[in-house]
Write a protein that holds these residues in place. Sequence first.
Motif, PDB file in Angstrom:
ATOM      1  N   ASN A  28       6.427   8.100 -12.379  1.00 33.40           N
ATOM      2  CA  ASN A  28       5.950   7.795 -13.725  1.00 33.40           C
ATOM      3  C   ASN A  28       6.422   6.402 -14.126  1.00 33.40           C
ATOM      4  O   ASN A  28       7.635   6.166 -14.192  1.00 33.40           O
ATOM      5  CB  ASN A  28       6.526   8.856 -14.688  1.00 33.40           C
ATOM      6  CG  ASN A  28       6.034   8.729 -16.104  1.00 33.40           C
ATOM      7  OD1 ASN A  28       4.974   8.198 -16.360  1.00 33.40           O
ATOM      8  ND2 ASN A  28       6.834   9.239 -17.048  1.00 33.40           N
ATOM      9  N   PRO A  29       5.504   5.445 -14.288  1.00 31.51           N
ATOM     10  CA  PRO A  29       4.047   5.567 -14.265  1.00 31.51           C
ATOM     11  C   PRO A  29       3.521   5.731 -12.846  1.00 31.51           C
ATOM     12  O   PRO A  29       4.124   5.222 -11.893  1.00 31.51           O
ATOM     13  CB  PRO A  29       3.576   4.244 -14.873  1.00 31.51           C
ATOM     14  CG  PRO A  29       4.680   3.277 -14.563  1.00 31.51           C
ATOM     15  CD  PRO A  29       5.944   4.068 -14.635  1.00 31.51           C
ATOM     16  N   SER A  30       2.402   6.409 -12.743  1.00 31.36           N
ATOM     17  CA  SER A  30       1.834   6.665 -11.427  1.00 31.36           C
ATOM     18  C   SER A  30       0.970   5.517 -10.928  1.00 31.36           C
ATOM     19  O   SER A  30       0.800   5.358  -9.715  1.00 31.36           O
ATOM     20  CB  SER A  30       0.994   7.948 -11.466  1.00 31.36           C
ATOM     21  OG  SER A  30      -0.084   7.813 -12.391  1.00 31.36           O
ATOM     22  N   ASN A  31       0.426   4.721 -11.835  1.00 26.67           N
ATOM     23  CA  ASN A  31      -0.470   3.639 -11.402  1.00 26.67           C
ATOM     24  C   ASN A  31       0.315   2.360 -11.092  1.00 26.67           C
ATOM     25  O   ASN A  31       0.161   1.313 -11.737  1.00 26.67           O
ATOM     26  CB  ASN A  31      -1.576   3.391 -12.419  1.00 26.67           C
ATOM     27  CG  ASN A  31      -1.082   3.081 -13.830  1.00 26.67           C
ATOM     28  OD1 ASN A  31       0.080   3.332 -14.153  1.00 26.67           O
ATOM     29  ND2 ASN A  31      -1.955   2.532 -14.651  1.00 26.67           N
ATOM     30  N   LEU A  32       1.164   2.463 -10.062  1.00 26.34           N
ATOM     31  CA  LEU A  32       1.971   1.327  -9.623  1.00 26.34           C
ATOM     32  C   LEU A  32       1.107   0.196  -9.088  1.00 26.34           C
ATOM     33  O   LEU A  32       1.597  -0.926  -8.896  1.00 26.34           O
ATOM     34  CB  LEU A  32       2.972   1.779  -8.556  1.00 26.34           C
ATOM     35  CG  LEU A  32       3.984   2.855  -8.988  1.00 26.34           C
ATOM     36  CD1 LEU A  32       4.876   3.248  -7.807  1.00 26.34           C
ATOM     37  CD2 LEU A  32       4.836   2.370 -10.157  1.00 26.34           C
ATOM     38  N   ASP A  76       0.830  -1.210   0.000  1.00 30.81           N
ATOM     39  CA  ASP A  76       0.000   0.000   0.000  1.00 30.81           C
ATOM     40  C   ASP A  76       0.864   1.259   0.000  1.00 30.81           C
ATOM     41  O   ASP A  76       0.531   2.254  -0.653  1.00 30.81           O
ATOM     42  CB  ASP A  76      -0.936   0.001   1.218  1.00 30.81           C
ATOM     43  CG  ASP A  76      -2.017  -1.064   1.122  1.00 30.81           C
ATOM     44  OD1 ASP A  76      -2.316  -1.502  -0.004  1.00 30.81           O
ATOM     45  OD2 ASP A  76      -2.547  -1.474   2.178  1.00 30.81           O
ATOM     46  N   GLU A  77       1.959   1.197   0.708  1.00 31.65           N
ATOM     47  CA  GLU A  77       2.914   2.309   0.725  1.00 31.65           C
ATOM     48  C   GLU A  77       3.469   2.561  -0.677  1.00 31.65           C
ATOM     49  O   GLU A  77       3.597   3.710  -1.113  1.00 31.65           O
ATOM     50  CB  GLU A  77       4.053   1.963   1.693  1.00 31.65           C
ATOM     51  CG  GLU A  77       5.211   2.926   1.705  1.00 31.65           C
ATOM     52  CD  GLU A  77       6.345   2.461   2.594  1.00 31.65           C
ATOM     53  OE1 GLU A  77       7.507   2.789   2.282  1.00 31.65           O
ATOM     54  OE2 GLU A  77       6.079   1.767   3.600  1.00 31.65           O
ATOM     55  N   TYR A  78       3.767   1.490  -1.374  1.00 28.85           N
ATOM     56  CA  TYR A  78       4.307   1.590  -2.731  1.00 28.85           C
ATOM     57  C   TYR A  78       3.266   2.169  -3.693  1.00 28.85           C
ATOM     58  O   TYR A  78       3.579   3.041  -4.517  1.00 28.85           O
ATOM     59  CB  TYR A  78       4.752   0.208  -3.191  1.00 28.85           C
ATOM     60  CG  TYR A  78       5.334   0.138  -4.580  1.00 28.85           C
ATOM     61  CD1 TYR A  78       6.550   0.746  -4.890  1.00 28.85           C
ATOM     62  CD2 TYR A  78       4.682  -0.578  -5.585  1.00 28.85           C
ATOM     63  CE1 TYR A  78       7.098   0.646  -6.163  1.00 28.85           C
ATOM     64  CE2 TYR A  78       5.226  -0.684  -6.859  1.00 28.85           C
ATOM     65  CZ  TYR A  78       6.429  -0.065  -7.141  1.00 28.85           C
ATOM     66  OH  TYR A  78       6.970  -0.161  -8.401  1.00 28.85           O
TER      67      TYR A  78
END
Length: 524
Positions: A442-446, A421-423
């Motif tokens: 970037n990318p933001s949707n890890l 969740d931190e990641y």
Amino acid sequence: MKNKKLLSLLAIAAPVLAACSAFSGIDTDANIDQYYNAETGEIVIPADQKVEIDWWTWGTGTTEAIFTNVAKKFMAMNPNIKINYTCTPSSTYLTKLANSSNHYPDVFFVPDTDFYYYAYSGVIWDFKKYVTSTELDDAWQDAIERYYYDPATKIVGKTDKAGLYAIPKDISVFQLAYNETLLKTACRELFESTGDAKYKFENIKSRYLSDTKTLNWDEFRELGNLINPYCRNHNKYFLSHYELYSALYSNNADFVTDDGSASRIEEPQFAAALDFLHSLGFGADGSATTGLMAGASGTSTSTGYNSFIGQNSIFSWVGPWDCETFWGVTPVKPTAIEFTIKMMPCPYGPGADGAYGTEDDGVSTTQLGSAGYCISGKTTTNNLQRAASLKFLKWMSLQEDCQRDLYRAGSMLPLLRSMKDEYIEFGHGQVEQYSGGMVDVNPSNLNVFIDTVDGASTASGDVVTGRAKTQTRTLGNEWKTDWSSTVDSVGFWSRANCTGAELVREYKDTLQSWIDQYNSRIGR
């Protein structure tokens, strides 16, 4: 797992090892009992005992910069331990390691695709008794379990009697991604030239681009055909290349069975996955000049990555390790890239029956790679060096502080599940470029990386997952080199009328021959 060029070397590692007498000079009494506190699980090396360890990895200059800092931080905390770090380009790493089999470094990377042979050879040390279950419980189990090996049964995987021969460096996702900046430009130009609202980016995004919903192969090709006119007008490709394992796994296909004992390539879903790949290289008129990707480089990872990073293709494949370049966080690449990347789950196929909406449909499944940190079992490494090596590996892989440093450096996603969740939240923030100044992650949707590692659960509607490469389940990798040779010899990427079934017919006996040899060697 950073291995853009490593793939081509995997197939030669096992025979080279055998030729270099890897089985000789093994320490049959390797132990660190005097340095291990069984009650706490800690490895304690007295401050007055000085020790040096050699540590090898593969990677680029950015990798070297990141891991040099890791070694420095550990040595500052443990001044009696000196780490001599060597980073070798991935194109030569395995050959260099094999040629050093008479005197391995004390601790070194082994790709999960070669781990089976290293464990079988007995040249790496089983340190299971010195790692507690508590220490391992928080790690992604898919990563941990691929580094167990039972010398009695000669099988990889976690069992009561299997030893633990590596601690994962990571578990790495190779997931589908797109250049959002370039895609928006394509949509804008297509809309302006046609006036058709279907080309508006917001409509394309709503219909095809999602973090969680998956496209099937037909829908992905439909998207490609919509955008392809822009790509061809600008000497670009919609898709840089397509990863073989993502196509196979997402259609419930594989080269071999789960235990590696038998071939599966004659199952209909295998040839169907090949036909899907082939269709991406050739347009409706059967010409590579109208295909969605370059036919001749249809599964070339390194060529595809360069095309993507050079903004010559819209879609490609990325892993967490690529972020160290994307973010510009090292002196080798001090500035971030100038376009926005987004990820999405790879498309799925219809399964063996060739029809969507039936029980045998595939689910979005891409490859999960990994590298293991192994410790030498040779007599050239002493027990004090083994103790220092394992202490270093535990800190690097199983402690939050170092894991946080590594994911913030764009090297990997956290090996510890408790940090997921931190990641994901980190993806919505910023990171500092080496040259100065903050840039968006970037990318933001890890979350797509995490969703893939976390596995699918159809009951909850989660249909995104990943799987280790086939090579992790076979004793050697020679079969994969022969596969590549067969792909070339039948002209799979140059002939518009070549079929998956034809390729399977040409290759099936070769694969069976290798499987028979592996089964014989392990007594199966």
